[in-house]
Scaffold this motif. Structure first.
Motif, mmCIF file in Angstrom:
data_model
loop_
_atom_site.group_PDB
_atom_site.id
_atom_site.type_symbol
_atom_site.label_atom_id
_atom_site.label_comp_id
_atom_site.label_asym_id
_atom_site.label_seq_id
_atom_site.Cartn_x
_atom_site.Cartn_y
_atom_site.Cartn_z
ATOM 1 N N ARG A 362 0.856 -1.171 0.000
ATOM 2 C CA ARG A 362 0.000 0.000 0.000
ATOM 3 C C ARG A 362 0.906 1.239 0.000
ATOM 4 N NH1 ARG A 362 -5.017 0.135 -1.673
ATOM 5 N NH2 ARG A 362 -5.781 -1.430 -0.183
ATOM 6 N N ASP A 376 0.885 -3.187 5.204
ATOM 7 C CA ASP A 376 -0.127 -3.771 4.310
ATOM 8 C C ASP A 376 0.570 -4.340 3.076
ATOM 9 O OD1 ASP A 376 -2.144 -3.982 2.201
ATOM 10 O OD2 ASP A 376 -3.469 -2.917 3.576
ATOM 11 N N GLU A 390 -3.219 -7.167 6.125
ATOM 12 C CA GLU A 390 -4.106 -6.055 5.840
ATOM 13 C C GLU A 390 -4.200 -5.175 7.076
ATOM 14 O OE1 GLU A 390 -7.517 -8.385 4.598
ATOM 15 O OE2 GLU A 390 -7.136 -7.829 2.520
#
Length: 397
Positions: A362, A376, A390
């Motif tokens: 991310r 992430d 996550e």
């Protein structure tokens, strides 16, 4: 087959990526999905080739609480760890190594080369334990076991016998600290001869000291030129203390011999230069200028040699930028493509024909990934998802 939708590529473009047969087969702005094909929506995550860890001591991991480093330097770490080394427990070694490997995998590492201690105190217990673990985790991680052998009394026959025993126990490469042995040149030659005898590569600790009076890296290069074997030199700290012209001359020898170098910023910054404020990094710029393949690794994870360590190559990359004065792209390459190259692995990444060892983060760019080290992440090995983290954040501003 697997289709990854909406990947942000390193060049800033967005594309779909298809994986099949362990390879990246298609990369295009938009790809149609096939009947029954699994589809993963990356939602704009940055997609990179998976990282590789070229130098870590898994058998020592998570022993900081058991072995104090009273002086904070390399000698203190070795004294502190000697008690642990003298009573090796295969189950304990396996458990700590597996914990570290899980963290590496979650960080996006699908290949690890572990420096595994063997010597008069511990025999080859750790080599045998990690060779068994290598087979156990082969579905998710390429684990390479280096016989990190030490015979402090300089007995060449005992050294040779120890290395042969380690190979029989499952070691993939020959290693050790020849520069610290009673007769460094004899120890180096013994390592090369046993490696040639078994057709194995070498991954040696070299000049892990700020003392430039007895540099052994040139000897490593000369022996590598005589033996057509893959050779990696780790640490090479003393090289960073030479005047630039001399460092460039040594780097030229290293390059001509095809020797790769692994710099270990976290541990060497921690251990080296205590008391006189000198810092312990190799001459990364000189090596790269002369065409040497330079990779970077974690070295130690929460043990007497380094009480920190997150099993995350992005931690190493950030140190290369701030302490090693490397640009972000070069730092990322040293924990990615260069590390894989020194491990003898094929190219990985979101490019058609490359191995589908991938990590999606991310992040908005490679620079953003190195700076922020986002937790992430999604990780694939040979096209199969092997880890997913996550993260959900709520901030009241």
């Amino acid at each position: 087959m697997t289709l990854l939708r909406g990947a942000l590529l390193p060049d800033g473009t967005t594309a779909d990526v298809r994986l099949a047969g362990g390879l990246v087969t298609e990369v295009a702005g938009a790809l149609p999905s096939h009947d029954g094909e699994p589809v993963t929506d990356l939602d704009g995550r940055l997609l990179l080739g998976a990282f590789a860890e070229p130098h870590v001591h898994l058998d020592k991991a998570f022993t900081a609480s058991r072995a104090a480093n009273a002086s904070g330097d390399l000698a203190g770490a070795m004294r502190g760890y000697s008690g642990v080394a003298a009573a090796p427990d295969p189950a304990d070694i396996r458990g700590r190594a597996l914990t570290a490997l899980r963290s590496f995998l979650a960080s996006g590492v699908t290949a690890v080369r572990c420096q595994t201690g063997c010597g008069p105190l511990s025999g080859v217990t750790a080599v045998r334990a990690l060779a068994a673990l290598r087979d156990e985790v082969a579905h998710s991680v390429d684990l390479q076991v280096v016989a990190h052998a030490a015979v402090p009394d300089g007995d060449a026959a005992a050294h040779r016998a120890l290395l042969r025993e380690a190979v029989a126990a499952g070691a993939d490469l020959i290693g050790g600290n020849p520069f610290m042995e009673a007769d460094p040149h004899t120890a180096l030659r013994t390592c090369f001869e046993v490696a040639a005898e078994h057709g194995l590569g070498l991954d040696l600790h070299v000049d892990e000291t700020l003392d430039t009076s007895a540099l052994t890296l040139p000897d490593v290069a000369r022996l590598a030129a005589e033996h057509p074997l893959p050779v990696t030199a780790g640490h090479c700290v003393a090289l960073g203390r030479l005047p630039r012209r001399e460092a460039l001359d040594v780097a030229a020898l290293v390059s001509a011999a095809g020797v790769g170098v692994v710099t270990l910023p976290a541990t060497n910054l921690y251990l080296q230069g205590r008391g006189d404020d000198r810092r312990g990094l190799t001459a990364i710029g000189a090596l790269r200028e002369r065409g040497v393949t330079v990779a970077a690794g974690a070295d130690n994870v929460r043990d007497p040699f380094n009480p920190t360590g997150r099993c995350d190559p992005l931690e190493t990359a950030a140190l290369l930028v701030t302490a090693g004065h490397q640009d972000v792209a070069a730092a990322a390459e040293m924990v990615g493509a260069n590390a894989r190259s020194l491990l003898g692995l094929p190219v990985a990444g979101p490019v058609p024909g490359a191995v589908a060892d991938l990590v999606a983060l991310r992040a908005l760019s490679v620079a953003d990934a190195v700076a922020g080290a986002p937790a992430d992440r999604i990780v694939w090995r040979r096209g199969r998802e092997v880890a997913r983290t996550e993260v959900s954040t709520v901030a009241a501003i």
